[in-house]
Structure formats: structure tokens, C-alpha cells
Enzyme design. Sequence first.
Site, mmCIF file in Angstrom:
data_model
loop_
_atom_site.group_PDB
_atom_site.id
_atom_site.type_symbol
_atom_site.label_atom_id
_atom_site.label_comp_id
_atom_site.label_asym_id
_atom_site.label_seq_id
_atom_site.Cartn_x
_atom_site.Cartn_y
_atom_site.Cartn_z
ATOM 1 N N GLN A 262 0.824 -1.195 0.000
ATOM 2 C CA GLN A 262 0.000 0.000 0.000
ATOM 3 C C GLN A 262 0.867 1.256 0.000
ATOM 4 O OE1 GLN A 262 -2.146 -0.545 3.696
ATOM 5 N NE2 GLN A 262 -0.246 -1.094 4.719
ATOM 6 N N ASP A 314 -0.354 0.946 13.664
ATOM 7 C CA ASP A 314 0.048 2.288 14.093
ATOM 8 C C ASP A 314 0.466 2.328 15.556
ATOM 9 O OD1 ASP A 314 -2.442 2.194 15.465
ATOM 10 O OD2 ASP A 314 -3.455 3.095 13.746
ATOM 11 N N GLU A 334 0.592 -7.634 12.230
ATOM 12 C CA GLU A 334 0.458 -6.583 11.223
ATOM 13 C C GLU A 334 1.033 -7.079 9.902
ATOM 14 O OE1 GLU A 334 -0.037 -3.563 8.800
ATOM 15 O OE2 GLU A 334 -0.870 -3.480 10.853
ATOM 16 N N ASP A 366 0.038 -11.997 7.331
ATOM 17 C CA ASP A 366 -1.400 -11.945 7.113
ATOM 18 C C ASP A 366 -2.132 -12.485 8.339
ATOM 19 O OD1 ASP A 366 -3.888 -11.887 5.395
ATOM 20 O OD2 ASP A 366 -3.759 -14.032 5.823
ATOM 21 N N ALA A 367 -3.165 -11.771 8.784
ATOM 22 C CA ALA A 367 -3.875 -12.145 10.009
ATOM 23 C C ALA A 367 -4.524 -13.515 9.893
ATOM 24 C CB ALA A 367 -4.923 -11.085 10.341
ATOM 25 N N ASP A 385 -8.529 -4.675 14.588
ATOM 26 C CA ASP A 385 -8.431 -3.271 14.164
ATOM 27 C C ASP A 385 -7.886 -3.225 12.746
ATOM 28 O OD1 ASP A 385 -8.475 -0.518 14.219
ATOM 29 O OD2 ASP A 385 -6.586 -0.329 15.320
#
EC number: 2.5.1.16
Length: 522
Positions: A262, A314, A334, A366-367, A385
Site C-alpha cells: 500500500q 500504528d 500486522e 497476514d492475520a 483493528d
Amino acid sequence: MTAAEPQHDSTIDKTVTSTRWRAVLLAAVAACAACGIIYELALLTLSTSLNGGGIVATSLIVAGYIAALGAGALLVKPLLHSAAIAFVAVEALLGVVGGLSAAGLYVMFSFFGGSLLMLALGTALIGALVGAEVPLLMTLLQQGRTAEPTETGRTLANLNAADYSGALIGGLVWPFLLLPHLGMIRGAAATGIINLCAAAVVSVYLLRRVVTLRQLITALASLGLALALLATLLVRAKDIETTSRQRLYADPIIAFRQSAYQEIVVTRRGNDMRLYLDGGLQFSTRDEYRYTESLVYPALGAGARSVLVLGGGDGLAARELLRVPGVDNIVQVELDPAVVEMARTTMRSANEGSLDNPRVHIATGDAMTWLRAARTPSFDAVIVDLPDPDTPVLGRLYSTEFYALVSRVLTPGGLMVVQSGSPYSTRTAYWRTVSTIAAAGYAITPYHVYVPTFGDWGFALARRGEQAPQPTVPHNAPPLRYLNQSTLDAATVFAPDVRRQNLEPSTLEHPRIVEDMRHGYD
């Protein structure tokens, strides 16, 4: 020496020369194929960054590109009698158009807004030029050969092998080398330079056989000018990117990173720091405490000690968890290591260095993949989140299958909280998330709060079983700026215009929530 010997040597030289130029031509095929696939991947990346991507845009670009390949193959038929000249011209044009595509589309989007039409036109033009390559190359490789079926088959096999091998190389180079290290604009420009160099090599080997020296010099000079143009773009790309990108954000940009996943942008005006991922706002330090407190504390129940955070790179959720006595183990999963790196540096003042605390353990990946490997119920609370599910990749993380995997790591009675979007501006998507969690075997209490930057924002608190959890502020919570029990009690009340909807769940097979996000408020 007999008279036959010189003739034999001449035949050998001719064969070696023929073999050599065919090898060079096949190498050029591989290089051009790599460039062609990179141009398509660059267009897909631009579609995601500039327009939010989505299955519709992706399908249109892929289908449009393939259709353009066929159109280009047909349109080039009248030029086959001058295949060498036509091939060099096509490659030169492709190098310029492809090399400039990212810069042109990015600048247009920054200054004039929507660029879907220009993406479609760029796709059609690049696809047509790439499609013209194969007929021209086939003609060149067949020159001087008898067109027997077996020989034609061998030639086509060699051509396809070079073409597909080049495509594989291009498909690997774009996400792992060009995009993360050069970015979209410089990555496309570098690809265009490679394309032009391949055209120059072909010119030296082929055009000198069929054109005059003056025409060859003219062709090489044209390629040189095109190379100079792309080299200038490569050098000045940073200025173009900075100027164009800044027009997309109201506040000054203090950090930028194009990762493999991203575009990451951090802005600051005064004390207000903001994080954007692919143009979407993730938080503002002006009011993120409202969001973060509402997300974290209801999930802690009567005294969670071990907490899993999915997303939240974050570091804001980890910051709040570290303030709670008794929470001694935080695992943060993350996907993008670049986000973690920026959280530890640029955003450190916002998260108070939480990701460097010894109680926080970072797992990059990857979650869903991480959850599949973690089978032990070892977490008293799970905080989900993740960004809004506006792409199929994110939609899978809002599926019944995903929430079922989460249940495997929750201890008995453990709570899960999910950031679920806005029950006002994306009402259907919000209630779709609630219905999806329920379909995975949870009892749910939805709640929502007002975050000035985002508006009305919703969450879902869930527990396995039939008894829905009551959102509470833990007794050992530190002093909070926004959340208290009265505020949390009121948060479970929904007005008639955002009342609860019972919808079909979103699954891996039917990612309905992605379509909900595409429609937005209804």
C-alpha cells in the site's frame, strides 16, 4: 585448400550469425514480455491507489488488457511485410507510453480528480501495443525459413517460452523490487527504459539488414530521445510525486512510503498528525483517543492479561493496552512491516513508543494465515483493528471463516471487539459485519461512538456462546479522556435511522461486505 572449403566456412558463419540473432531476438522477447506484464501490474496498482481498486475495476483492467492484446494483433497485420521496422516502432512507442503511464495518470488524478477513464484508455493502448509484438516477432523468427508445420511449431514454442519466462520475471520484479524501491512513477519509467534498450538492440541486429545507414541512425536517434525523456522522468520523479501527492492532502506530508502492499502517507499540521493508507484516513491525533479508547477497553472485560491485536500497526491500541495494569502479554499481528517501521519512527509521538515495549511482540504477516497456524486458546481478548473491507483482500478478513478462526485462540469467556465501520455512512456494511460475526457462533453487542474525524463510528463486542457481553469500562482502567461507563451505556443505543438489520453473512465464497462498501450509504 579446396574450392569447397570456403563455401563450407561461409555456410557455418551464416548459420552462427542466424542462430545468434535469433537468440538475441528471443532475449528481446523475454525483456519485452517482462515490461508488458509490469505495465499491466502498474495499471492495477494505480487503480488501487487512485480509485480504491475493487473487483469491478480490476476485472475491467484485466479483461480490457486481454481484449486489447487481440485487437493489437489484428491491427498490426498490414505491417507484417516490414516486420523489423514495425517491431522497433512498436517497442519504442510502448516504452514511451508505458514509461510515462504512471506519471501521467498520477498527475491527472491529483489535478483533475477521477482517472478511471484514463486508466481504461491507458490499458487499451498499452495492451494493443503489447498484442502487436507476437505477430511481428513470429514473422521475424520465420524469416529465411521454410514454413513447415514442425518448424513453425518449434518457432512458436521458442517464442512462447521466451514470452512466458519474461512475464514471470516481470511479475516478480514489480512487487518485490520496482514498486517498493522505486515507486509507481519511477518503476514504470525504469521499465520503459528497459523496453527502449531492447528496441535499440533489435535495431542494431535487424534494421541494419533491411534499411539504409541513414535510416538506422534516425531510428537509433529517436530511441535515444525517448530514452532521454524517460531518464529525465526517472531523475525528476520525486519532484513530480511530491507535488502531485501533496495536492491530494490538505496538510503537509511529513513521511511517505510505497510498500509492497500500500501507499503510506503521514501528514502533520500543528499538533494534528494523520495517517493515510492508499488515500484512506486511518487516524487523526486530534481525536483518535475517542476511537482507540472505545475499541480497546470494552474488550478487556473483568481483567484480561493476554491480548491479541490483529492490525493496528500504528501502535495506538498497544499504547492503551500498556496503560492497563495486569496486561502483560500483547501480540500484534500486522501485515505490512513498513507500517510498523513508520509507527516506530514518524508516529512514535502518537503511540508513545508502544511497539518497542518488551510486553509487545510483533508478528509480521497476514492475520488469517497467522490465525490458521495458532491453534492454542491463549488470549483473553482479541482486538480486530483492520482497515475497512473495500477490497476482496480485506473482505476475507470480515468473513465468517475469519471470525471462526479467531474463536480458536480465545480463552473460555474471552471477548473479541471488531472495528466495524460507520453505522450511518456505511450502514449495510456495518450490520453485515454484525451478522457475519453472529453467523460464526458469537453473541454480539453492537455499539457506536462519535469521532469528529470519522463521524458516527461503530464496533461489535462479541463472545462465543448465547449470552451477549455487556460493554464495560474495566475497573482497573487508567484515567480516560473520553470513555466512561455512562458514555458506553449510551453507545449501545441506535436511533431508528440506523436501526439493526439482519443480513446474510459475508463469507469467503460470497464476500458480500465488499459490495456493501462499494455502494456506501443506502
